[in-house]
Design an enzyme around this catalytic site. Structure first.
Site, short mmCIF file in Angstrom:
data_model
loop_
_atom_site.label_atom_id
_atom_site.label_comp_id
_atom_site.label_asym_id
_atom_site.label_seq_id
_atom_site.Cartn_x
_atom_site.Cartn_y
_atom_site.Cartn_z
N LYS A 70 0.83 -1.17 -0.03
CA LYS A 70 -0.03 0.19 0.06
C LYS A 70 0.78 1.27 -0.04
CE LYS A 70 -3.84 2.00 0.21
NZ LYS A 70 -3.45 2.76 -0.89
N LYS A 94 4.79 2.14 8.59
CA LYS A 94 3.67 2.87 8.73
C LYS A 94 2.10 2.20 9.05
CE LYS A 94 3.51 6.54 6.22
NZ LYS A 94 3.23 7.69 5.04
N LYS A 106 5.21 2.05 -3.00
CA LYS A 106 5.27 3.51 -3.44
C LYS A 106 5.53 3.51 -4.84
CE LYS A 106 4.83 7.30 -1.13
NZ LYS A 106 4.36 7.45 0.37
N THR A 190 -4.73 12.90 6.28
CA THR A 190 -3.48 12.82 6.91
C THR A 190 -3.17 14.03 7.76
OG1 THR A 190 -2.73 12.00 4.61
CG2 THR A 190 -1.02 12.48 5.96
N ASN A 221 -1.42 19.49 0.46
CA ASN A 221 -2.41 18.61 1.25
C ASN A 221 -2.39 18.44 2.65
OD1 ASN A 221 -3.71 15.67 2.03
ND2 ASN A 221 -5.07 16.76 1.05
N SER A 362 -7.28 5.51 3.79
CA SER A 362 -7.10 4.78 2.53
C SER A 362 -7.76 3.15 2.82
CB SER A 362 -5.67 4.67 1.90
OG SER A 362 -5.43 5.89 1.11
N1 GLU Z 1 0.90 8.95 0.26
C1 GLU Z 1 0.40 8.80 1.65
C2 GLU Z 1 1.31 8.38 2.65
O1 GLU Z 1 2.50 8.69 2.26
C3 GLU Z 1 -0.75 8.10 1.57
C4 GLU Z 1 -0.57 6.53 1.24
C5 GLU Z 1 -1.91 5.65 0.93
O2 GLU Z 1 -2.99 6.28 1.18
O3 GLU Z 1 -1.90 4.70 0.47
O4 GLU Z 1 1.40 7.87 3.41
#
Ligand code: GLU
Length: 428
Positions: A70, A94, A106, A190, A221, A362
């Protein structure tokens, strides 16, 4: 990022440090120090002027022991395979630290999205999915927005994935627009998550948020909703934010000692987070250089821009008044700056704990897609708050019990959960 900081070396060095503290088995380290899979691909896009441009894309899947990979897709001109590797690795930690059943991934494309028209963006994101669709999906790897990508782009990606697979599959991508499989509360998730953890940090330190001031780096954001949340949820004052000015190719800090108005600043900010300096000045804001945010006499510092911003040079500028650093960005602090923060006894809410609210919502978005039943914004934010608060408590308890820095404690909680999943699956 300071020129001598490689984000992936940073991620590995943080991990190695805690792996040493845990005396982690060398075989287990060998798995966790590196991503399990990487995809490097070229995306040809027909531009509006008829020429063909070929973009470099990446998707890195760090570890999927706990569930499908994810993590977001970042569009940035300075993207490299190492930044994507680092960000994918941090996603594993995370998702583990907030205890959602997902792994870490990512993506990235080397591009400045501000140079593309809407049509070019749509063709680029569809091209990304055409290259990756066989290796992503609700049971494999679920992309989302990050720096330089938007809910609209996620909507196009979901559409492309659904067309290629022949099945409407909203759960293949999160951060989609509401009404198209997106979750209420995802946009602010976030930034608000950062604020839920700041609230817990201030509680732990016995500080009253209504008397606290914050200085925030960035105005994308995460920063926008962290600013709104600090003022409207906690009742505190935000004295400045900073932003990158594309025309001047420089960053600036926009401040007002008695408190900025984020809604006004948002109204004069473009979709890439650039604030109109003249309009801000006309409204009584002071415009300073881009580093000014870090030396403000505030209680809380929130770096919510890019990696490597608090480094050996800038850490020296942090005011003696600062009690909490809450990392809204991924990887904003380099390991040498960590040493200084720890020595000075500033309470750190580390990135993959602090900014986990986005991926948490998410995850809720994916759950709602699977059920084909949608929650209210209040339900979503309440569930997010519960997850963030219990993750914060688990990390704080570990930090107090083992008498370790909060970043190390967060790694300890996350590594233990990932190692347990690998054991249960028979990988180690
Ligand atoms: N890009 C965001 C992060 O760094 C969200 C990742 C997601 O929602 O999968 O946590």
């Amino acid at each position: 990022m300071s020129s001598n900081t490689n984000a992936f070396e940073m991620a590995q060095s943080q991990f190695d440090h805690v792996a040493d503290m845990l005396r982690l088995d060398p075989e287990v380290r060998e798995i966790l120090r590196w991503p399990l899979r990487e995809f490097h691909f070229r995306i040809p896009v027909r531009m509006d002027d008829g020429t063909l441009r070929v973009f470099q894309g990446y998707r890195v899947q760090h570890n999927d022991a706990r569930g499908p990979n994810k993590g977001g897709i970042r569009f940035h001109p300075a993207e490299t395979i190492d930044t994507v590797r680092a960000l994918a690795t941090w996603m594993t930690w995370k998702c583990a630290v907030v205890d959602i059943p997902l792994g870490g991934g990512k993506g990235g494309v080397i591009v400045d999205p501000a140079t593309l028209t809407n049509g070019e963006k749509e063709r680029l994101v569809r091209g990304y999915i055409q290259k990756m669709w066989k290796n992503i999906g609700p049971r494999q790897d679920v992309p989302a927005p990050d720096v330089g990508t938007t809910p609209q782009m996620m909507g196009w990606m979901m559409d492309e994935y659904s067309l290629l697979t022949g099945e409407f599959t909203p759960g293949a991508i999160t951060g989609k627009p509401v009404g198209n499989g997106g979750s209420l509360g995802r946009t602010e998730a976030t930034g608000y998550g950062v604020i839920f953890s700041v609230r817990e940090a201030l509680k732990h330190l016995g500080l009253d948020p209504t008397t606290c001031k914050a200085s925030i780096q960035g105005f994308g954001n995460v920063s926008q909703y962290a600013t709104i949340g600090f003022i409207e949820i906690l009742g505190g004052t935000v004295v400045c934010v900073s932003f990158w000015d594309r025309e001047d190719r420089a960053s600036y800090t926009v401040s007002k000692e008695d408190g900025i108005d984020p809604h006004f600043l948002k109204s004069i900010t473009d979709q890439y987070g650039s604030i109109d300096k003249n309009k801000a000045k006309a409204a009584g804001y002071v415009i300073e250089d881009g580093d000014a945010w870090i030396s403000k006499d505030v209680d809380v510092l929130i770096p919510a821009a890019m990696e490597g911003q608090i480094n050996a040079d800038t850490v020296q500028k942090i005011s003696k008044t600062v009690r909490v650093i809450a990392e809204g960005a991924n990887g904003p602090t380099t390991p040498d700056a960590d040493v200084v923060i720890k020595e000075r006894g500033i309470f750190l809410v580390p990135d993959f704990l602090c900014n986990a609210g986005g991926v948490t919502v998410s995850y809720f978005e994916g759950v709602q897609n699977d059920m084909n039943f949608y929650w209210t914004r209040e339900e979503v934010l309440e569930k997010e708050d519960n997850k963030m608060t219990s993750a914060f408590k688990a990390v704080l308890d570990m930090s107090l019990k083992e008498n370790v820095y909060m970043r190390d404690a967060a790694y300890m909680v996350a590594i233990a959960r990932v190692v347990k999943a690998m054991e249960l699956r028979g990988w180690i």
